[in-house]
Each structure stands twice: as structure tokens, then as C-alpha cells.
Design an enzyme around this catalytic site. Structure first.
Site, PDB file in Angstrom:
ATOM      1  N   THR A   1      10.173  -7.867   2.767  1.00  0.00           N
ATOM      2  CA  THR A   1       9.953  -7.520   1.354  1.00  0.00           C
ATOM      3  C   THR A   1       8.841  -6.479   1.217  1.00  0.00           C
ATOM      4  O   THR A   1       9.028  -5.408   0.616  1.00  0.00           O
ATOM      5  CB  THR A   1       9.573  -8.795   0.574  1.00  0.00           C
ATOM      6  OG1 THR A   1      10.612  -9.762   0.752  1.00  0.00           O
ATOM      7  CG2 THR A   1       9.401  -8.512  -0.910  1.00  0.00           C
TER       8      THR A   1
ATOM      9  N   GLU B   1      -6.950  -5.934   0.760  1.00  0.00           N
ATOM     10  CA  GLU B   1      -6.820  -6.038  -0.698  1.00  0.00           C
ATOM     11  C   GLU B   1      -5.539  -6.763  -1.093  1.00  0.00           C
ATOM     12  O   GLU B   1      -5.521  -7.565  -2.035  1.00  0.00           O
ATOM     13  CB  GLU B   1      -6.847  -4.631  -1.319  1.00  0.00           C
ATOM     14  CG  GLU B   1      -6.824  -4.606  -2.823  1.00  0.00           C
ATOM     15  CD  GLU B   1      -8.012  -5.333  -3.464  1.00  0.00           C
ATOM     16  OE1 GLU B   1      -9.147  -4.863  -3.308  1.00  0.00           O
ATOM     17  OE2 GLU B   1      -7.794  -6.377  -4.105  1.00  0.00           O
TER      18      GLU B   1
ATOM     19  N   GLY C   1      11.434 -11.885  -4.569  1.00  0.00           N
ATOM     20  CA  GLY C   1      10.500 -11.460  -3.505  1.00  0.00           C
ATOM     21  C   GLY C   1       9.082 -11.945  -3.722  1.00  0.00           C
ATOM     22  O   GLY C   1       8.153 -11.439  -3.097  1.00  0.00           O
TER      23      GLY C   1
ATOM     24  N   LYS D   1      -5.830 -17.974  -0.450  1.00  0.00           N
ATOM     25  CA  LYS D   1      -6.459 -16.830  -1.143  1.00  0.00           C
ATOM     26  C   LYS D   1      -7.851 -17.214  -1.655  1.00  0.00           C
ATOM     27  O   LYS D   1      -8.781 -16.405  -1.600  1.00  0.00           O
ATOM     28  CB  LYS D   1      -5.559 -16.374  -2.300  1.00  0.00           C
ATOM     29  CG  LYS D   1      -4.241 -15.788  -1.813  1.00  0.00           C
ATOM     30  CD  LYS D   1      -3.246 -15.669  -2.953  1.00  0.00           C
ATOM     31  CE  LYS D   1      -1.945 -15.054  -2.508  1.00  0.00           C
ATOM     32  NZ  LYS D   1      -0.861 -15.270  -3.468  1.00  0.00           N
TER      33      LYS D   1
ATOM     34  N   GLY E   1       5.127  -9.599  -5.342  1.00  0.00           N
ATOM     35  CA  GLY E   1       6.247  -8.664  -5.476  1.00  0.00           C
ATOM     36  C   GLY E   1       6.120  -7.499  -4.503  1.00  0.00           C
ATOM     37  O   GLY E   1       5.016  -7.128  -4.100  1.00  0.00           O
TER      38      GLY E   1
HETATM   39  P1  NAP Z   1       9.263 -11.281   4.672  1.00  0.00           P
HETATM   40  O1  NAP Z   1      10.120 -10.671   3.639  1.00  0.00           O
HETATM   41  O2  NAP Z   1       9.637 -12.612   5.236  1.00  0.00           O
HETATM   42  O3  NAP Z   1       9.105 -10.210   5.846  1.00  0.00           O
HETATM   43  C1  NAP Z   1       8.571 -10.536   7.103  1.00  0.00           C
HETATM   44  C2  NAP Z   1       8.939  -9.423   8.082  1.00  0.00           C
HETATM   45  O4  NAP Z   1       8.346  -9.707   9.337  1.00  0.00           O
HETATM   46  C3  NAP Z   1      10.453  -9.302   8.346  1.00  0.00           C
HETATM   47  O5  NAP Z   1      10.785  -7.951   8.552  1.00  0.00           O
HETATM   48  C4  NAP Z   1      10.639 -10.080   9.638  1.00  0.00           C
HETATM   49  O6  NAP Z   1      11.722  -9.591  10.424  1.00  0.00           O
HETATM   50  C5  NAP Z   1       9.343  -9.789  10.353  1.00  0.00           C
HETATM   51  N1  NAP Z   1       8.916 -10.860  11.253  1.00  0.00           N
HETATM   52  C6  NAP Z   1       8.458 -12.082  10.903  1.00  0.00           C
HETATM   53  N2  NAP Z   1       8.111 -12.785  12.013  1.00  0.00           N
HETATM   54  C7  NAP Z   1       8.358 -11.959  13.056  1.00  0.00           C
HETATM   55  C8  NAP Z   1       8.206 -12.106  14.454  1.00  0.00           C
HETATM   56  N3  NAP Z   1       7.730 -13.225  15.009  1.00  0.00           N
HETATM   57  N4  NAP Z   1       8.538 -11.060  15.243  1.00  0.00           N
HETATM   58  C9  NAP Z   1       9.019  -9.926  14.706  1.00  0.00           C
HETATM   59  N5  NAP Z   1       9.185  -9.716  13.388  1.00  0.00           N
HETATM   60  C10 NAP Z   1       8.867 -10.745  12.575  1.00  0.00           C
HETATM   61  O7  NAP Z   1       7.772 -11.471   4.129  1.00  0.00           O
HETATM   62  P2  NAP Z   1       7.019 -10.622   2.993  1.00  0.00           P
HETATM   63  O8  NAP Z   1       7.280 -11.229   1.662  1.00  0.00           O
HETATM   64  O9  NAP Z   1       7.257  -9.178   3.197  1.00  0.00           O
HETATM   65  O10 NAP Z   1       5.496 -11.001   3.313  1.00  0.00           O
HETATM   66  C11 NAP Z   1       4.830 -10.422   4.419  1.00  0.00           C
HETATM   67  C12 NAP Z   1       3.352 -10.799   4.357  1.00  0.00           C
HETATM   68  O11 NAP Z   1       2.792 -10.328   3.147  1.00  0.00           O
HETATM   69  C13 NAP Z   1       3.083 -12.312   4.370  1.00  0.00           C
HETATM   70  O12 NAP Z   1       1.875 -12.562   5.058  1.00  0.00           O
HETATM   71  C14 NAP Z   1       2.926 -12.651   2.895  1.00  0.00           C
HETATM   72  O13 NAP Z   1       2.131 -13.803   2.677  1.00  0.00           O
HETATM   73  C15 NAP Z   1       2.212 -11.411   2.421  1.00  0.00           C
HETATM   74  N6  NAP Z   1       2.336 -11.125   0.984  1.00  0.00           N
HETATM   75  C16 NAP Z   1       3.551 -11.133   0.390  1.00  0.00           C
HETATM   76  C17 NAP Z   1       3.653 -10.833  -0.962  1.00  0.00           C
HETATM   77  C18 NAP Z   1       4.960 -10.849  -1.684  1.00  0.00           C
HETATM   78  O14 NAP Z   1       4.930 -10.736  -2.932  1.00  0.00           O
HETATM   79  N7  NAP Z   1       6.093 -10.968  -0.997  1.00  0.00           N
HETATM   80  C19 NAP Z   1       2.479 -10.515  -1.689  1.00  0.00           C
HETATM   81  C20 NAP Z   1       1.242 -10.503  -1.041  1.00  0.00           C
HETATM   82  C21 NAP Z   1       1.190 -10.813   0.309  1.00  0.00           C
HETATM   83  P3  NAP Z   1      13.252  -9.686   9.892  1.00  0.00           P
HETATM   84  O15 NAP Z   1      13.314  -8.779   8.698  1.00  0.00           O
HETATM   85  O16 NAP Z   1      14.070  -9.213  11.020  1.00  0.00           O
HETATM   86  O17 NAP Z   1      13.453 -11.136   9.533  1.00  0.00           O
HETATM   87  N1  HSE Z   2       3.971 -15.962  -2.321  1.00  0.00           N
HETATM   88  C1  HSE Z   2       2.836 -15.281  -2.859  1.00  0.00           C
HETATM   89  C2  HSE Z   2       2.718 -15.580  -4.329  1.00  0.00           C
HETATM   90  C3  HSE Z   2       2.963 -13.809  -2.644  1.00  0.00           C
HETATM   91  O1  HSE Z   2       3.698 -16.086  -4.920  1.00  0.00           O
HETATM   92  O2  HSE Z   2       1.668 -15.340  -4.923  1.00  0.00           O
HETATM   93  C4  HSE Z   2       1.747 -13.039  -3.077  1.00  0.00           C
HETATM   94  O3  HSE Z   2       0.671 -13.309  -2.240  1.00  0.00           O
END
Ligand code: NAP
Ligand code: HSE
Length: 332
Positions: A18, A121, A178, A196, A296
Site C-alpha cells: 500500500t 515522520e 488501505g 505510536k 492511507g
Molecule cells: P502492505 O500493504 O502489507 O505492504 C507490505 C509490503 O512489504 C508488500 O509489498 C509485501 O510484499 C512486502 N513484504 C512484507 N514482508 C516481506 C518480507 N518478509 N519479505 C519481502 N517483502 C515483504 O503494508 P503497508 O500498509 O504498505 O504498510 C507498510 C508499513 O507502513 C507498515 O509498517 C505499516 O505499519 C506502516 N504504515 C502504514 C500505513 C497505512 O496507512 N497503510 C500508514 C502509516 C504507516 P508483497 O506485496 O509481495 O506481499
Molecule cells: N493501521 C494504521 C492505522 C496505519 O490505521 O492508523 C497508519 O499508521
């Protein structure tokens, strides 16, 4: 004679889900940033990585080799910490949105953060600046207390419960949008908000705050129903998952994450409709409100990219407060 043009800054991206995919799309606006490669589990999964070609790989070395900046967007705790240790050993600047790893593996991340090597951040309230203010302008005051809505999924979920949507359906919607973690139990059980809270408490109150001290103080929103949240609205109140850092009455700090019923004119009721929000109370500055998108793809990638641009320009990352701040014995 003209000199050599400056070489692009090489950015290794661990994760193209995402947030990682959104980062690569936004990075295409900056010609001086060049992705080395993006690490994934499934290289055959279709993904929109923007207009510039990006190598997708399951081999971390392909991402790390030659990277000036390494961005970690994998999720999880131990694997991302190991990979970032490899990046740090190669001399790269580090950027992460991973509050779980920051909170739970402070033994490894703490020294890097203290050295100003980590942009983080996006780890708290996505694209809405919180880490920068708490590690910067707000340091001029002594913290009195802090209350925040740190989980976007729970904010969204409570809004949907108010609209009469069933709990599990609302969680599924948050996943589709997402907002949710790969394991949404981290969101609904309050763990993500607690991660957090731990990160920001180390910036403004206690640089050595232990995850093991925060974890037992956490209660999430599981079990909330449309009827329960609507009854609060009818009574002129709103339900919020509040993360708080408060004086403990003995000079130290107490953390908590729990659903609270707050009056409709409380800042977290006013600011919280689907947004992240933070209310900081400091002795000199008074009450400061910060609010905006808390989750997001694009909103998070925006803050990640800001950190990448800082790292590329050689600007240091935020550092924890130098020493524990002793709290006033009573909240003001
Ligand atoms: P996600 O959609 O699950 O994406 C994770 C990515 O990492 C995918 O591309 C996955 O590969 C890859 N991956 C995971 N484990 C792996 C491994 N062991 N080896 C190789 N590749 C691996 O997660 P996301 O929502 O983007 O979140 C990523 C980070 O940002 C997390 O720490 C989350 O807490 C943080 N975050 C997310 C948000 C949000 O709104 N989504 C906001 C703030 C912070 P595949 O695509 O092949 O599965
Ligand atoms: N899963 C987290 C949330 C993503 O809903 O706030 C942002 O860190």
C-alpha cells in the site's frame, strides 16, 4: 568547463505494498531520486509503481546494494529490523513508517534514532506532522499532558459504527481503503496506537520508555457496537480511542490507550471524525492541536517522501528528548 552533473540519490525501497507503491509513484516527481529496486514477497503480483520502471525483487541485497537511503515499508518487527541493520552497516540513511519495529526493538533502533539517522515522520499519524513538532518546536515547552487519536482504522471504524455499519464489515472496509495493518487485530486491539504512543513519548517525555511498560496499559475497540456508539452521540458525547500520556502523580508518566466517551466539544471529538488528532499541552505554549490524515497510501507516502528528501539533502532525522522530563504532580 562544466562539471559532472550530480549523480542521482539512490533509494532502496523495502516493501511495495500500500505505502511502498504509493511512495514509488510520488518519487517519480523527483528526477534526482532513483529507486535501486523494491523488495516484495510475490514479484508476480500486479502493482502500480508509477511511470518510471522499478525493479521488483525478492532479494534484499539487490535493494540495499549501492543505496544512499533505504526506506522500510514492510511491516512486522524482527525482519525489518534485521534488514535495516544491514542497511545501516552499509552506511545508508534510514527512513521507516514502521512504528511496531520502532516501539518494540528500541534496543536496535534507538541508537540510530539518537544519531539522527532515521526519518520516521510517517510512523505516527501518516502524513500529518507530529514527529517533527514534538522533536522540534514543542521542545521549548515542558510537557503537561498529551492526548491523541493515533489509529486511523479505529477512527474510521467508530464513524462507520455511528452510521450503523456492523463491526466486522467496517473493519473489512478499512482494509480495502488501505488503512489497516496487515493483521487488523493490531488496529482494533489498540496495539498500533500504543506503538505510536511509545514512539512519541520517547520524543517528548522519556527517551527510555519501555514497550513492556506501555503494552499492559492498552485496551482496544473490539466489542463496540453501533448501538453503543449511537447512544453516546444521542447523549452529546463521542466515542474515541484515546492514547494518552499523563502525569502519574509521582513525577513520572502514565500511558494508556482505551476507548473513552468524550464531550462533543472536546478537541478529540471535534477533530477526530476519520482523522488523526493530537492535543499537546505544554507549560509555555499552552494547548496545541494537530489534526489530519492518520492513515492511507498517499497520505503516508507523502511523509515518507518528505523524509527521503531530507535524507537526500543530508538533513538529520528527529532525535528523542535528551533526558526524562519530570512531570508536574497534577495535570494543569
Ligand atoms: P502492505 O500493504 O502489507 O505492504 C507490505 C509490503 O512489504 C508488500 O509489498 C509485501 O510484499 C512486502 N513484504 C512484507 N514482508 C516481506 C518480507 N518478509 N519479505 C519481502 N517483502 C515483504 O503494508 P503497508 O500498509 O504498505 O504498510 C507498510 C508499513 O507502513 C507498515 O509498517 C505499516 O505499519 C506502516 N504504515 C502504514 C500505513 C497505512 O496507512 N497503510 C500508514 C502509516 C504507516 P508483497 O506485496 O509481495 O506481499
Ligand atoms: N493501521 C494504521 C492505522 C496505519 O490505521 O492508523 C497508519 O499508521
Amino acid at each position: 568547463m562544466l562539471g559532472e552533473p550530480p549523480r542521482p540519490v539512490r533509494v532502496g525501497v523495502l516493501g511495495a505494498g500500500t505505502v511502498g507503491a504509493a511512495l514509488l509513484r510520488l518519487m517519480a516527481r523527483h528526477p534526482h531520486l532513483e529507486a535501486t529496486a523494491a523488495l516484495v514477497r510475490d514479484p508476480d503480483r500486479p502493482r502500480d509503481l508509477g511511470p518510471r520502471p522499478v525493479r521488483v525483487t525478492t532479494d534484499p541485497d539487490v535493494v540495499l546494494d549501492g543505496a544512499d537511503v533505504v526506506v522500510e515499508l514492510l511491516g512486522g518487527v524482527d525482519r525489518p529490523t534485521e534488514l535495516m541493520a544491514a542497511a545501516a552497516a552499509r552506511g545508508a540513511r534510514l527512513v521507516t513508517a514502521n512504528k511496531a519495529a520502532l516501539a518494540e526493538r528500541w534496543d536496535v533502533w534507538g541508537p540510530w534514532v539518537r544519531a539522527g539517522r532515521v526519518g520516521l515522520e510517517a510512523a505516527v499519524m501518516a502524513g500529518t506532522p507530529v514527529v517533527g513538532p514534538l522533536a522540534g518546536a514543542l521542545r521549548g515547552s515542558r510537557l503537561r499532558s498529551l492526548e491523541a487519536l493515533l489509529n486511523g482504522t479505529c477512527g474510521y471504524l467508530i464513524g462507520r459504527l455511528e452510521a450503523g455499519v456492523a463491526f466486522d464489515d467496517a473493519v473489512a472496509e478499512a482494509q480495502r481503503l488501505g488503512y489497516a495493518e496487515a493483521d487488523p487485530a493490531l488496529d482494533v486491539d489498540g496495539i498500533d496506537a500504543a506503538h505510536k504512543l511509545t514512539v512519541i513519548a520517547r520524543l517528548c517525555a522519556d527517551p527510555d520508555l519501555a514497550w513492556s511498560d506501555v503494552r499492559p496499559t492498552v485496551r482496544g475497540v473490539r466489542g463496540l457496537t453501533p448501538d453503543a456508539v449511537r447512544a453516546e452521540v444521542a447523549a452529546g458525547r463521542r466515542v474515541r480511542l484515546v492514547a494518552a500520556l499523563e502525569p502519574d502523580g509521582a513525577g513520572g508518566w502514565r500511558t494508556s490507550v482505551e476507548p473513552r466517551s468524550v464531550p462533543a466539544d472536546h478537541p478529540l471529538a471535534l477533530l477526530g471524525d476519520g482523522r488523526g488528532a493530537l492535543v499537546y499541552r505544554g507549560d509555555a505554549v499552552g494547548e496545541v492541536w494537530i489534526a489530519g490524515p492518520g492513515a492511507g497510501a498517499e497520505a503516508t507516502a507523502s511523509a515518507v517522501l518528505g523524509d527521503v528528501l531530507d535524507a537526500a539533502a543530508g538533513r538529520p532525522g528527529p532525535t528523542p528528548i535528551a533526558e526524562r522530563v519530570w512531570s508536574a504532580t497534577t495535570p494543569s
